[in-house]
Design a protein around this motif. Sequence first.
Motif, short mmCIF file in Angstrom:
data_model
loop_
_atom_site.label_atom_id
_atom_site.label_comp_id
_atom_site.label_asym_id
_atom_site.label_seq_id
_atom_site.Cartn_x
_atom_site.Cartn_y
_atom_site.Cartn_z
N PHE A 366 0.85 -1.19 0.00
CA PHE A 366 0.00 0.00 0.00
C PHE A 366 0.89 1.24 0.00
O PHE A 366 2.09 1.17 0.28
N ILE A 367 0.28 2.38 -0.31
CA ILE A 367 0.99 3.67 -0.32
C ILE A 367 0.19 4.68 0.50
O ILE A 367 -1.02 4.79 0.35
N ALA A 368 0.90 5.39 1.38
CA ALA A 368 0.32 6.54 2.08
C ALA A 368 1.02 7.78 1.53
O ALA A 368 2.21 7.97 1.75
N ASN A 369 0.30 8.57 0.80
CA ASN A 369 0.90 9.74 0.17
C ASN A 369 1.17 10.85 1.20
O ASN A 369 0.55 10.88 2.26
N PRO A 370 2.06 11.76 0.89
CA PRO A 370 2.39 12.85 1.83
C PRO A 370 1.15 13.62 2.27
O PRO A 370 0.32 14.01 1.43
N GLY A 371 0.99 13.79 3.58
CA GLY A 371 -0.12 14.55 4.12
C GLY A 371 -1.41 13.77 4.27
O GLY A 371 -2.38 14.29 4.81
N GLU A 372 -1.46 12.54 3.79
CA GLU A 372 -2.68 11.73 3.89
C GLU A 372 -2.86 11.15 5.29
O GLU A 372 -1.88 10.86 5.98
N THR A 373 -4.13 10.95 5.64
CA THR A 373 -4.44 10.19 6.85
C THR A 373 -5.00 8.85 6.41
O THR A 373 -6.05 8.79 5.76
N VAL A 374 -4.27 7.80 6.73
CA VAL A 374 -4.64 6.45 6.32
C VAL A 374 -5.06 5.67 7.55
O VAL A 374 -4.30 5.55 8.51
N ALA A 375 -6.29 5.15 7.53
CA ALA A 375 -6.78 4.35 8.64
C ALA A 375 -6.62 2.87 8.32
O ALA A 375 -6.80 2.45 7.17
N LEU A 525 -7.22 16.03 14.97
CA LEU A 525 -7.36 16.86 13.79
C LEU A 525 -6.20 17.84 13.66
O LEU A 525 -5.72 18.12 12.55
N LYS A 526 -5.75 18.35 14.80
CA LYS A 526 -4.67 19.33 14.78
C LYS A 526 -3.33 18.70 14.42
O LYS A 526 -2.60 19.20 13.57
N ILE A 527 -3.01 17.59 15.06
CA ILE A 527 -1.67 17.03 14.86
C ILE A 527 -1.54 16.23 13.56
O ILE A 527 -0.43 16.01 13.08
N THR A 528 -2.69 15.81 12.98
CA THR A 528 -2.60 15.09 11.71
C THR A 528 -2.66 16.02 10.50
O THR A 528 -2.41 15.59 9.36
N LYS A 529 -2.97 17.29 10.73
CA LYS A 529 -3.11 18.24 9.62
C LYS A 529 -1.78 18.40 8.87
O LYS A 529 -0.74 18.66 9.47
N ASP A 530 -1.84 18.21 7.56
CA ASP A 530 -0.67 18.36 6.68
C ASP A 530 0.48 17.44 7.08
O ASP A 530 1.66 17.75 6.88
N ARG A 531 0.14 16.30 7.66
CA ARG A 531 1.17 15.36 8.10
C ARG A 531 0.71 13.95 7.75
O ARG A 531 -0.45 13.60 7.98
N THR A 532 1.58 13.15 7.19
CA THR A 532 1.23 11.77 6.87
C THR A 532 0.92 11.03 8.16
O THR A 532 1.74 10.99 9.08
N SER A 533 -0.28 10.45 8.23
CA SER A 533 -0.71 9.81 9.47
C SER A 533 -1.30 8.43 9.19
O SER A 533 -2.04 8.24 8.22
#
Length: 588
Positions: A366-375, A525-533
Amino acid sequence: MSKNTGNAFDFKLFRRLLAFTKPYRLAFYFVALAAIIMSGLAVLRPFLLKLAIDDSIVPQDGEGFMKYVILMLVVLMLEVIFQFAFIFYANWLGQSVIRDLRQKLFRLMMSFRMKYFDKSAVGRLTTRAVNDVETISSIFSEGLFMIISDLLKMIVIAGFMLTQSWRLSLIVFIVLPFILYATRVFQKAMKVAFEDVRNQVANLNSFVQERLTGMKIVQIFTREKTEYDRFTEINKSHRKAWIKTVWYNSIFFPIAEMAGAIATGLVVWYGGLNVIGGGFVTLGIITAFIQYAEMLFRPLRQIADKFNTLQMGMVAANRVFGILDTKSHIADTGTIDYTNTNGKIEFKNVHFGYNPDEEVIKGISFIANPGETVAIVGSTGAGKTTIINLLNRFYEIDSGEILIDDISVKDYKLASLRNQIAVVLQDVFLFADSILNNITLNNPDISKEDVIAAAKEIGVHKFIESLPEGYDYNVKERGSMLSSGQRQLISFLRAYVSKPSILILDEATSSVDTYSEEMIQTATLKITKDRTSIVIAHRLATIKTADKIIVMDAGKIVEVGNHNELLKIENGFYRNLYEVQFMKEEVV
């Protein structure tokens, strides 16, 4: 760890231990020199007494007698001075060595892969790092140098006795083979006994540590009597091991004492008859040989006693070196520093199992792109948490490849990789320290002002300030003074202030109250913003807002999509999970 054979002494292990004294060679040589000087001084006092009796007391020479008294006082003062220096620097050397050894051991244990800790009892490791290392210090303070000093005294005394009277010397030496043989047998028996003692100490420490840590479970299930009975049995085994060492001591020391008394008696008997018969022996020689015999046999008894100490230290050293020789490290051969960049994550056909014959991750990609939140969702045992462990390189994958920003994680320096990945676990671990130190983990680059600013940003500042001492509030062991929700908020703040490129939330809201969950959702929401999570969660709100949801089952990825896309799949895994778990939650 080398196998115990019952051999009296392991010279290979001893040489390895001596290597730790190299930085302290000056102290080492001084202690050795002091031992040599003390052995020479030990011979002088009985010899001066012999001269005082034969040359001054018998001929009634008062002036000459006073000279000998003064000389004996000078020798005594020199003995006191050198003995003080010998004992102090021997102990100083021992403590310096174990300081270095303990630091090396702890540094090594911190670099072990998680698999090692999965299979090792914490209590046993604690015993190795604390009790066993402390025992090693006695090799230098009470064992090695004391034995060397005593052996030197015996050699010097035996040689000097021969120069004074070879007949009386032979009478004393007749007893020596018996006591030497008894000492040898005693040493071998004691090594095996001390090995058993250290095993029982480790068992006791491990049992007590685990039960104290899990006391809540013991009391919830009313297992107090059962655990007490088990402790009683372990304690009995510990006592039995120690009694064995006491038994050997009880046999050996009376034998050694009797041998010394026989030697002294023979000297008095033979020398007395010789004096009465007008032979070569004088009163001064008899008096000196009584002291020499005592000085010759006393070290034998002391050597046996100190050899016990040395044996226990060597057994402890054997155990400590067993850990130092453990090859259980993640290979840190990377050369690239991972700085705060994009944060793209890619798994390529990754296979992994905690045990060789039991695969947990079965070829996932799988791929998690930059800034994405992947569950990542799935039933228990699907392999969700394992993905986090592999991304941090807590474990090495069996095959496939894990890339961050299109570079294999193995090519990054391990410390720099982990510095850029922050993890919030379901079971938050807090140290018995202040909230501030638990957030910064004593990182000097993170100031209190930075922590306060970050706390305000994610909405937890008021909660921390409401505590008795605010950011200086001590949360006690494992954060016992805080609720699970409060511990989670501290963990979120700890992750946020580290400013990671990649954030991982592992079941972060699975066991908190509604009020704490609302604060955590705001913080998320704050710490995942604009950060790959990467978010592993059961709560609907977290999963709904994810850019991508990966559904796992039995170590495989079975579905990928966002919340709405996955709900459209007829009889899909995610839809079934949603209907079974999340719809019930919404009804509530």
